[in-house]
Scaffold this motif. Structure first.
Motif, PDB file in Angstrom:
ATOM      1  N   HIS A  62       0.686  -1.212  -0.093  1.00  0.00           N
ATOM      2  CA  HIS A  62       0.065   0.100   0.120  1.00  0.00           C
ATOM      3  C   HIS A  62       0.738   1.350  -0.025  1.00  0.00           C
ATOM      4  O   HIS A  62       1.822   1.566   0.708  1.00  0.00           O
ATOM      5  N   HIS A  64       1.522   5.363  -1.723  1.00  0.00           N
ATOM      6  CA  HIS A  64       0.925   6.688  -2.724  1.00  0.00           C
ATOM      7  C   HIS A  64       1.876   7.205  -3.687  1.00  0.00           C
ATOM      8  O   HIS A  64       1.501   8.232  -4.232  1.00  0.00           O
ATOM      9  N   HIS A 238      -8.970   2.087   1.301  1.00  0.00           N
ATOM     10  CA  HIS A 238      -8.462   2.304   2.762  1.00  0.00           C
ATOM     11  C   HIS A 238      -9.567   1.946   3.463  1.00  0.00           C
ATOM     12  O   HIS A 238     -10.898   2.147   3.251  1.00  0.00           O
ATOM     13  N   HIS A 275      -4.916  -1.022   6.088  1.00  0.00           N
ATOM     14  CA  HIS A 275      -5.131  -0.408   7.548  1.00  0.00           C
ATOM     15  C   HIS A 275      -5.746  -1.522   8.414  1.00  0.00           C
ATOM     16  O   HIS A 275      -5.103  -2.168   9.180  1.00  0.00           O
ATOM     17  N   ASP A 326       2.740   3.140   2.606  1.00  0.00           N
ATOM     18  CA  ASP A 326       1.674   4.175   2.561  1.00  0.00           C
ATOM     19  C   ASP A 326       2.572   5.512   2.543  1.00  0.00           C
ATOM     20  O   ASP A 326       1.921   6.709   3.027  1.00  0.00           O
TER      21      ASP A 326
HETATM   22 ZN   LIG Z   1      -2.895   5.231   2.263  1.00  0.00          ZN
END
Ligand SMILES: [Zn+2]
Length: 495
Positions: A62, A64, A238, A275, A326
């Protein structure tokens, strides 16, 4: 530079097909052709480099793809609900440059595959931004799953009956509250998925990325669930990152949000939840039964003050989990080896003592499995990768163990030593789909140093003119909204 079509070979002192799961092999040569491992066997005439050790490439379940970490943009960490309001000051940069830097830095840390949850800079230019990301993925050469964002609901707080703007004494001082916002329609989002699918390759795929239930409406989730079932395309969302998200969902879905997900067919092995900090035991049981994958993002949870995932229950119920950075690794260095170490430490701390994963010695193999197998599945699905054997994808990392292992130790302890001591500085080479991405510790496919300088120059210029990230009155209104539990005033309402 090696290309995937030419046969290539690598000789190493030690080879771990999957650390903690299979025996260590000594003096081995790994042969690859057309992106696949063709043979693993005793080293021939080529003398392996002293301290060289091969194992499967790491997967970042995960992320970005932030070329510039948020702190470098002057944005301090804080609870997610407040922190998100600060992201507006991030300087705009070309998506190619931004993500190529991120992907190349990950590659140097041994990450051969990543989920890219795209945060749009300009909502109207998503396809253009996504094309830049696809080019960056191709240029760097790691495997990238692009999660197309579907969002638009609740841009400021998780609203229920009380609107956010109603708690301001002078809402007119905050034009953002009433400014028209561009919101992509579901149809537009689906068209972007289809257009991007044209760019798919062995190292680039497209996923549905409903950003989170509190930001997405039911029609979107239901359509995505149907499309995913029809096409096999994965879904990445998420989920339960923070306590307010949990509370909001409990109020909006009195029947249980995961029961709702299940009723629309969304819970399947094609789904990844990022998460899962606030999951309950019966929910974890349901997710495990449906084969859903979880990305644990411990550093991010620590830095954004979210809490910790219920690892003892996750382990007990055998919910499959990968490891995600993340864009928020503990030291902002994308060092996923340290992240795996952190996960192991937390896992052992939350279930301390005898018979816990530190006593049974399950923690080390579990972390390597997360790092190499489950995280990879979040990105490419079940492609048989993440184990170094003939007939499997040629995605591996070669580290040098001389720094961390000055004296030879028993093979049985080697996985624990690696998980305890290795960092990104020990990564010598990364091969993805048979192509050499990193060698001698440097990215070979793009010039990371030059790109970072370019990015820094753009950002420094933008920040010099920019607005401060913290707007105290706005942030206090967010805090006030949640403190008053206004996000949960929805019990009677069924949407
Ligand atoms: Zn994230």
């Amino acid at each position: 530079m090696n290309t995937s079509s030419h046969p290539t070979e690598w000789a190493v002192e030690r080879l771990l097909p999957l650390p903690g799961h299979q025996p260590v092999a000594h003096q081995q040569t790994l042969h690859a052709r057309d992106g696949m491992i063709t043979r693993v066997g005793p080293a021939g005439a080529t003398m392996p480099q002293a301290g060289s050790l091969a194992m499967p490439a790491f997967a970042n379940a995960h992320d970005h793809g932030r070329g510039l970490p948020t702190l470098s943009c002057g944005i301090p960490d804080g609870p997610l609900e407040v922190w998100m309001s600060r992201l507006g000051v991030e300087p705009h940069t070309l998506s190619f440059l931004n993500t190529a830097c991120a992907f190349a830095r990950m590659a140097c840390a041994g990450i051969g595959a990543t989920v890219h949850c795209h945060n749009t800079q300009n909502g109207r230019a998503l396809l253009q931004e996504a094309t830049g990301v696809a080019k960056a993925a191709q240029a760097v050469g790691i495997r990238v799953a692009f999660a197309v964002p579907f969002a638009g609901a609740n841009p400021f707080v998780y609203e229920s009956e009380q609107r956010f703007q109603d708690i301001f004494t002078h809402p007119e001082h905050f034009p953002a509250l009433t400014a028209p916002r561009h919101r992509r329609s579901l149809e537009e989002g689906l068209n972007i998925v289809d257009a991007l699918a044209e760019l798919e390759s062995p190292t680039f795929n497209v996923q549905y990325g409903p950003v989170g239930p509190q930001w997405t409406d039911r029609a979107t989730l239901e359509t995505i669930s149907d499309r995913s079932a029809a096409t096999g395309r994965r879904v990445h969302i998420h989920f339960f990152e923070t306590r307010p998200q949990r509370e909001w969902a409990d109020s909006m879905f009195p029947e249980g949000i995961l029961q709702y997900f299940d009723s629309i067919g969304l819970l399947s092995p094609r789904l990844t939840l990022a998460h899962g900090v606030w999951l309950r035991e019966h929910e974890i049981e349901l997710l495990a039964a449906r084969g859903v994958l979880l990305s644990c993002n411990i550093s991010s949870n620590m830095r954004l003050a979210s809490g910790l995932p219920p690892l003892p229950t996750i382990l007990a119920k055998k919910l499959k989990f990968g490891i995600g950075l993340d864009g928020m690794s503990l030291e902002d260095d994308d060092d996923i080896l340290r992240e795996a170490r952190l996960l192991r430490g937390i896992m052992q701390t939350l279930h301390p003592g005898l018979d816990g994963p530190g006593d049974t010695r399950d923690s080390t193999p579990l972390c390597f499995h997360a790092l190499m197998r489950v995280g990879r599945e979040c990105i490419v699905g079940q492609d048989n990768g993440g184990v170094l054997e003939a007939g499997r994808p040629a995605d591996f990392v070669i580290v040098n163990t001389q720094r961390v292992m000055p004296t030879a130790i028993a093979d049985d302890v080697l996985p624990e030593l690696l998980l305890t001591r290795l960092t990104r500085q020990d990564v010598q080479a990364l091969v993805v789909n048979g192509r050499t991405i990193v060698s001698d510790g440097r990215c070979q496919t793009v010039d990371l140093h030059d790109m970072e300088n370019e990015l820094h120059a753009i950002v420094q210029h933008a920040l010099a003119r920019g607005t401060p990230p913290i707007a105290p009155e706005w942030e206090n209104s967010i805090r006030q909204y949640y403190r008053a539990q206004l996000h949960t005033q929805n019990r009677a309402q069924q949407r």
